[in-house]
Design an enzyme around this catalytic site. Sequence first.
Site, PDB file in Angstrom:
ATOM      1  N   GLY A   1       1.389  17.562  37.699  1.00  0.00           N
ATOM      2  CA  GLY A   1       1.809  18.286  38.903  1.00  0.00           C
ATOM      3  C   GLY A   1       0.817  18.094  40.018  1.00  0.00           C
ATOM      4  N   GLU A   2       1.209  18.584  41.193  1.00  0.00           N
ATOM      5  CA  GLU A   2       0.363  18.420  42.369  1.00  0.00           C
ATOM      6  C   GLU A   2       0.500  19.646  43.250  1.00  0.00           C
ATOM      7  OE1 GLU A   2      -0.501  15.024  45.802  1.00  0.00           O
ATOM      8  OE2 GLU A   2       1.147  14.786  44.379  1.00  0.00           O
TER       9      GLU A   2
ATOM     10  N   ASP B   1      -4.752  35.372  43.736  1.00  0.00           N
ATOM     11  CA  ASP B   1      -3.722  34.340  43.891  1.00  0.00           C
ATOM     12  C   ASP B   1      -2.750  34.372  42.719  1.00  0.00           C
ATOM     13  OD1 ASP B   1      -2.429  32.381  45.314  1.00  0.00           O
ATOM     14  OD2 ASP B   1      -3.666  30.743  44.574  1.00  0.00           O
TER      15      ASP B   1
ATOM     16  N   PHE C   1      -4.578  22.036  45.972  1.00  0.00           N
ATOM     17  CA  PHE C   1      -5.952  21.765  45.546  1.00  0.00           C
ATOM     18  C   PHE C   1      -6.127  20.341  45.030  1.00  0.00           C
ATOM     19  CE2 PHE C   1      -6.797  26.500  44.453  1.00  0.00           C
ATOM     20  CZ  PHE C   1      -6.900  26.765  45.807  1.00  0.00           C
ATOM     21  N   GLY C   2      -5.071  19.671  44.688  1.00  0.00           N
ATOM     22  CA  GLY C   2      -5.191  18.340  44.132  1.00  0.00           C
ATOM     23  C   GLY C   2      -4.169  18.093  43.039  1.00  0.00           C
ATOM     24  N   ARG C   3      -4.408  17.088  42.235  1.00  0.00           N
ATOM     25  CA  ARG C   3      -3.458  16.706  41.195  1.00  0.00           C
ATOM     26  C   ARG C   3      -3.959  17.118  39.809  1.00  0.00           C
ATOM     27  NH1 ARG C   3      -1.732  10.551  43.180  1.00  0.00           N
ATOM     28  NH2 ARG C   3      -0.668  11.235  45.080  1.00  0.00           N
ATOM     29  N   VAL C   4      -3.008  17.393  38.928  1.00  0.00           N
ATOM     30  CA  VAL C   4      -3.335  17.746  37.544  1.00  0.00           C
ATOM     31  C   VAL C   4      -2.742  16.692  36.619  1.00  0.00           C
ATOM     32  CG1 VAL C   4      -3.173  19.484  35.730  1.00  0.00           C
ATOM     33  CG2 VAL C   4      -3.337  20.202  38.126  1.00  0.00           C
TER      34      VAL C   4
ATOM     35  N   LYS D   1      -7.735  18.678  36.273  1.00  0.00           N
ATOM     36  CA  LYS D   1      -7.415  18.874  37.691  1.00  0.00           C
ATOM     37  C   LYS D   1      -8.433  18.120  38.527  1.00  0.00           C
ATOM     38  CE  LYS D   1      -7.827  23.021  39.707  1.00  0.00           C
ATOM     39  NZ  LYS D   1      -7.436  24.396  40.134  1.00  0.00           N
TER      40      LYS D   1
END
Length: 374
Positions: free
Chosen positions: A78-79, A198, A82-85, A100
């Site tokens: 996923g994306e 969050d 914060f960035g990509r996992v 991540k």
Amino acid sequence: MGWFLCSGKSRKKTKKEQEKNSDDQIPSNIEKLKVNPSFDVKKEGSKDGGSGHIAAHTFTFRELATATKNFRADCLLGEGGFGRVYKGRLESTNQIVAIKQLDRNGLQGNREFLVEVLMLSLLHHPNLVNLIGYCADGDQRLLVYEYMPLGSLEDHLHDLPPDKKRLDWNTRMKIAAGAAKGLEYLHDKANPPVIYRDLKCSNILLDEGYHPKLSDFGLAKLGPVGDKTHVSTRVMGTYGYCAPEYAMTGQLTLKSDVYSFGVVLLEIITGRKAIDNSRSAGEHNLVAWARPLFKDRRKFSQMADPVLQGQYPSRGLYQALAVAAMCVQEQPNMRPLIADVVTALTYLASQKYDPETQPAQRPSSGSSTPRMRR
């Protein structure tokens, strides 16, 4: 995984403004991380954390590149903001993990990276995701977590493909109770308390058996201590989940998290998104749509997710909606403590609904109006 300013405003800030506004995230000595790429997380954490024991393992960038086959596209889970996992396999232990990789040009900076490392190294609970380690090689910032095979709660509630299994009532209550227990640990067991800041469906990850765990602690904040009632901070979080008083004033309390949890619980019950602009006018915001319906018990069945097809206990639905309604009260002092939410949801999760022996509920037409008594 991403976040926005709760106000929904977007104005480009200068680099100096961004640095100043994020200074409230964690203690000031973490400024060193920003200017020193070879910053030692464990050494620096010991200056703030008392015992200073950081259990997380340190990885080299090469190890994590190998684990993800050089961050190949077919390993992408996923994306977000914060960035990509990525899904990976550690060569040293043969363990499947989620990695991540923070976007070096993204919104999450070194402060948030270190917050996550410190928080998840010092906080441990069955309903918090387990941080295995991190990488801080040069300007690379990566976090290594236990792999959660069922993805996020969001993956099972919204925009489902036709062949994906729908969550039944019992599973929904189990997830809600488990997520509440994770939040209770942060609020009542951690010392000082931690405000998650969050909480949303995409940050609730699911292990085997739909066991929920809270993830993404980059925005977490230490709660008020002593005679303080709140902490003042830049308004951060995800639009639709932010408590109104926090979005307006920047005053953050434990009850801010309770509001966010109420929104998540409403999503679990209704199957609707916190913010859904594809719906008709008046239904874009989940809480705004739900508030008038809370006042008429005869309309509660309208709020149940249609994919449940009436397979839920009417009493359980009423009680779950009552909990959600209390959590999303506009006045923070009217919201319950998370410990009371845990008690209520643990009870609801223990009351198993059996579609074989219990009748399906009929959806309300929603057209009836209360009769006036003579």
